[in-house]
Every structure is written in C-alpha cells, then in structure tokens.
Design an enzyme around this catalytic site. Sequence first.
Site, PDB file in Angstrom:
ATOM      1  N   ARG A  98       0.842  -1.051  -0.083  1.00  0.00           N
ATOM      2  CA  ARG A  98      -0.050   0.074   0.110  1.00  0.00           C
ATOM      3  C   ARG A  98       1.008   1.199   0.004  1.00  0.00           C
ATOM      4  O   ARG A  98       1.955   1.044  -0.266  1.00  0.00           O
ATOM      5  CB  ARG A  98      -1.011  -0.155   1.181  1.00  0.00           C
ATOM      6  CG  ARG A  98      -1.906  -1.402   1.172  1.00  0.00           C
ATOM      7  CD  ARG A  98      -3.052  -1.342   2.089  1.00  0.00           C
ATOM      8  NE  ARG A  98      -3.635  -2.701   1.985  1.00  0.00           N
ATOM      9  CZ  ARG A  98      -3.998  -3.407   3.231  1.00  0.00           C
ATOM     10  NH1 ARG A  98      -4.097  -3.000   4.372  1.00  0.00           N
ATOM     11  NH2 ARG A  98      -4.778  -4.410   2.730  1.00  0.00           N
ATOM     12  N   LYS A 141       6.421  -9.328  -1.481  1.00  0.00           N
ATOM     13  CA  LYS A 141       6.460  -8.078  -1.771  1.00  0.00           C
ATOM     14  C   LYS A 141       7.090  -7.735  -2.971  1.00  0.00           C
ATOM     15  O   LYS A 141       6.513  -6.945  -3.901  1.00  0.00           O
ATOM     16  CB  LYS A 141       7.412  -7.231  -0.709  1.00  0.00           C
ATOM     17  CG  LYS A 141       7.603  -5.586  -0.821  1.00  0.00           C
ATOM     18  CD  LYS A 141       6.626  -5.009  -0.803  1.00  0.00           C
ATOM     19  CE  LYS A 141       6.843  -3.437  -1.326  1.00  0.00           C
ATOM     20  NZ  LYS A 141       5.432  -2.711  -1.202  1.00  0.00           N
TER      21      LYS A 141
HETATM   22  P1  NAD Z   1      11.912   8.291   1.511  1.00  0.00           P
HETATM   23  O1  NAD Z   1      12.893   8.496   0.542  1.00  0.00           O
HETATM   24  O2  NAD Z   1      10.411   9.173   1.460  1.00  0.00           O
HETATM   25  O3  NAD Z   1      12.387   8.151   3.066  1.00  0.00           O
HETATM   26  C1  NAD Z   1      13.997   7.547   3.323  1.00  0.00           C
HETATM   27  C2  NAD Z   1      14.329   8.284   4.555  1.00  0.00           C
HETATM   28  O4  NAD Z   1      15.440   7.647   4.915  1.00  0.00           O
HETATM   29  C3  NAD Z   1      14.419   9.578   4.247  1.00  0.00           C
HETATM   30  O5  NAD Z   1      14.051  10.503   5.432  1.00  0.00           O
HETATM   31  C4  NAD Z   1      16.126   9.840   4.312  1.00  0.00           C
HETATM   32  O6  NAD Z   1      16.472  10.865   4.975  1.00  0.00           O
HETATM   33  C5  NAD Z   1      16.419   8.619   5.189  1.00  0.00           C
HETATM   34  N1  NAD Z   1      17.638   8.172   4.793  1.00  0.00           N
HETATM   35  C6  NAD Z   1      18.356   7.986   3.790  1.00  0.00           C
HETATM   36  N2  NAD Z   1      19.692   7.982   3.975  1.00  0.00           N
HETATM   37  C7  NAD Z   1      19.814   7.517   5.518  1.00  0.00           C
HETATM   38  C8  NAD Z   1      20.737   7.234   6.544  1.00  0.00           C
HETATM   39  N3  NAD Z   1      22.071   7.093   5.935  1.00  0.00           N
HETATM   40  N4  NAD Z   1      20.527   7.248   7.624  1.00  0.00           N
HETATM   41  C9  NAD Z   1      19.291   7.744   8.070  1.00  0.00           C
HETATM   42  N5  NAD Z   1      18.263   7.851   7.363  1.00  0.00           N
HETATM   43  C10 NAD Z   1      18.678   7.824   5.916  1.00  0.00           C
HETATM   44  O7  NAD Z   1      11.400   6.762   0.921  1.00  0.00           O
HETATM   45  P2  NAD Z   1       9.848   6.115   1.456  1.00  0.00           P
HETATM   46  O8  NAD Z   1       8.737   6.461   0.552  1.00  0.00           O
HETATM   47  O9  NAD Z   1       9.542   6.426   2.971  1.00  0.00           O
HETATM   48  O10 NAD Z   1      10.211   4.478   1.390  1.00  0.00           O
HETATM   49  C11 NAD Z   1      11.026   3.995   2.402  1.00  0.00           C
HETATM   50  C12 NAD Z   1      10.840   2.495   2.013  1.00  0.00           C
HETATM   51  O11 NAD Z   1       9.789   1.992   2.021  1.00  0.00           O
HETATM   52  C13 NAD Z   1      11.597   2.201   0.569  1.00  0.00           C
HETATM   53  O12 NAD Z   1      12.451   1.044   0.581  1.00  0.00           O
HETATM   54  C14 NAD Z   1      10.373   2.123  -0.132  1.00  0.00           C
HETATM   55  O13 NAD Z   1      10.516   1.287  -1.634  1.00  0.00           O
HETATM   56  C15 NAD Z   1       9.391   1.269   0.660  1.00  0.00           C
HETATM   57  N6  NAD Z   1       7.875   1.610   0.456  1.00  0.00           N
HETATM   58  C16 NAD Z   1       7.535   2.933  -0.106  1.00  0.00           C
HETATM   59  C17 NAD Z   1       6.323   3.165  -0.310  1.00  0.00           C
HETATM   60  C18 NAD Z   1       5.504   4.216  -0.825  1.00  0.00           C
HETATM   61  O14 NAD Z   1       4.509   4.334  -1.192  1.00  0.00           O
HETATM   62  N7  NAD Z   1       6.354   5.465  -0.700  1.00  0.00           N
HETATM   63  C19 NAD Z   1       5.257   1.865  -0.188  1.00  0.00           C
HETATM   64  C20 NAD Z   1       5.780   0.727   0.162  1.00  0.00           C
HETATM   65  C21 NAD Z   1       7.079   0.625   0.503  1.00  0.00           C
END
Ligand code: NAD
Length: 315
Positions: free
Chosen positions: A141, A189
């Site tokens: 989702r 997933k």
């Molecule tokens: P995002 O880019 O919004 O968030 C990633 C976060 O990680 C950011 O806040 C970033 O600052 C932080 N980050 C990066 N490098 C870092 C480090 N070295 N140390 C600490 N924090 C660090 O991404 P998102 O949309 O939140 O997605 C996160 C995960 O969830 C991904 O693997 C994505 O594929 C998965 N996902 C996303 C969705 C969606 O709808 N966005 C849905 C399901 C799964």
Amino acid sequence: MVKTLYWRQSQYAYKEQIMSTIGFIGLGQMGSPMAANLINGGHTLKVFDISEDAIQALVSQGAVAAASPADAASDVEFIVTMLPNGALVRNIIFGENGITSTMSKEALLIDMSTIHPFETDALVKEMADKGFSMMEAPVGRTSDHAIKGELLILAGGSKEQIAKAQPLFDCMGSETVDAGGAGKGIRVKIINNYMSIALNALSAEAITLAEAIGLDFDTAMAVMSGTPAGKGHFTTTWPGKVLSGDLSPAFMVDLAHKDLGIALDLANQVNVPMPCGAASREVYSITRAAGRGRQDWSAVLEQLRVTSGLEPKIK
Ligand code: NAD
C-alpha cells in the site's frame, strides 16, 4: 515492556497493548507516519534520520532524538529500519556507528524497507552468525495508508519473531501476512510490486490506444472494469481452467494471439507504442510454438512454468 489497555480509534475497541521501546531509523514519507503511529499506540521511540527536520517533526510528537543508528539501537527492545535501499540498510546495520555496535542480543531488528531479497537473506544470515535477531516486514500500500495505520505488513521471520513484533505491526498496519519464514516477506512484496507495477504500464498502454483510436475514455474504462482486463485473471479466468488442471479452451491461445496481433497492428498504424503488448504477444507465440495453440489461453501460465524449468502440473 509495560502492559496497558489502549484505545485504537480505527478499530473501535479496547485491546491489550504491550508497550515497547523502539529505535526507528528512516523517517521519510513512509517511516514518519509509521513512527508516529507507534508513538500513538503507546510505544517509546528513539528516532534517527539524516534529516534533522524529520527527526524534529517526530520529537514534537513525543519521540526522543537519536544522534546515530547506534544511538537509536541502544537500550531498546526493537529496532525498525525504513530506508530507500539495501546498501543503506547494510551500512546502517554494520557500518560505523551502526546498529550492531550497540544492539542487545535480546532485541529484534525489523527491516521494513523494500530491498533485494538476496540482500535480505545475506543480512539475516550475517546477523544470526553474530548472535543477533533480525526479520523483514516490508509493507504493501501507500503513504496514505501509512498515515492511517492501514498498511499491509508482509512478515518474513520465525513464528516467534512475528508474534513478538505483532503489537508493533498492529499500530502501523491493518493486516499482517505471515509469508512463511525468513526472506519470504520480501519475496512476496517484490512479486506483488512486479505484477502491479507492470499491470499499471499495460493498463496505461491499453487506455492510450483506446483514446488514440477515438474511443470515449469513460466507455473504455467501464467496459474493461467489468472484464478480466480490469479485474485480473486470478479470480476470473484461471480458477476454472489452468488452476483446476483443465486446459480445454474457453478461449483459445491461437485466438488470443490473433487478437493481440490486431491490436498491435492498429497501434502501429496510429503511432502508439505498445512495448508491454508486444512482449505479451510473444508469450502467446512461445505457448503456440510449444503446441498449445488450441488450449485455453490460461495455458500461458503452465507454459511459462515449464519454460522456466518448473515441474509440469498438468499432463
Ligand atoms: P523516502 O525517501 O521518503 O524516505 C527515506 C528516508 O530515509 C528519508 O527520510 C531519508 O532522509 C532517510 N535516510 C536516507 N539515508 C539515510 C541514512 N544513511 N541514515 C538515516 N536515514 C537515512 O522513502 P519512503 O517512501 O519512506 O520509502 C522507504 C522504503 O519504503 C523504501 O524501501 C520504499 O521502497 C518502501 N515503500 C515505499 C512506499 C511508498 O508508497 N512510498 C510503499 C511501500 C514501501
């Protein structure tokens, strides 16, 4: 770990909740609302991200700021990671100031990021070799569901790990699937995303062609919403045929191949590129070439299985 009764608005019921201490790393679009829902569920959070703004937003909701992954992982029962890719997850676990430099051997690390399953396998094994407990729980989702606490949690780990993490999952999601062991959560997933992402492109391609040949957009959408085109095949064409071992034709592979060819020719003439359709047509070509032209179109499943070296299911 403190037991209390808490009110979960979305479920309109009181239930027993186990309050835990959690280090949460990765406060992006998904991680921020997931962390907020853990706080709302009564858990105590230490949060870390490379974005100070993201940390402060959670601090204003009751979290404690951590200075590093190691800081977030010290003196907590759970560590949750929600990061963009596998290299980052590895670095945050094993790198300088990483989780394993402070994590307790009694704590459970839950990686909820979407990463390559082979990376998950390697991380879980290396963690176990060092005496640490890790499972994966990627989510289905979107960020809207993350905000509402309605994610689909695809849990990969032992039954004990999943049971231990369940109170956390209940804060972040509305449904938890036990995918069947370590590494299976991330596998389901990736397969789910593969299918829905590819289907998104195929659907866009079909609707674009519909518009290009002068069809009314809403009419085309309405027609396809009522057929396997819009509904998918799992619950429409497959159950009575290939899934029941019956390949007698309801709709023949030869005819499906012909119809795809007509659509591709039409698209060619009106200048609409059809990369998904062209590739799909070749799946039917392979199936025909294997002598299945007069079988049901669901025979593409059996043919792809056999072509991929899996044991035939239908004699
Ligand atoms: P995002 O880019 O919004 O968030 C990633 C976060 O990680 C950011 O806040 C970033 O600052 C932080 N980050 C990066 N490098 C870092 C480090 N070295 N140390 C600490 N924090 C660090 O991404 P998102 O949309 O939140 O997605 C996160 C995960 O969830 C991904 O693997 C994505 O594929 C998965 N996902 C996303 C969705 C969606 O709808 N966005 C849905 C399901 C799964």
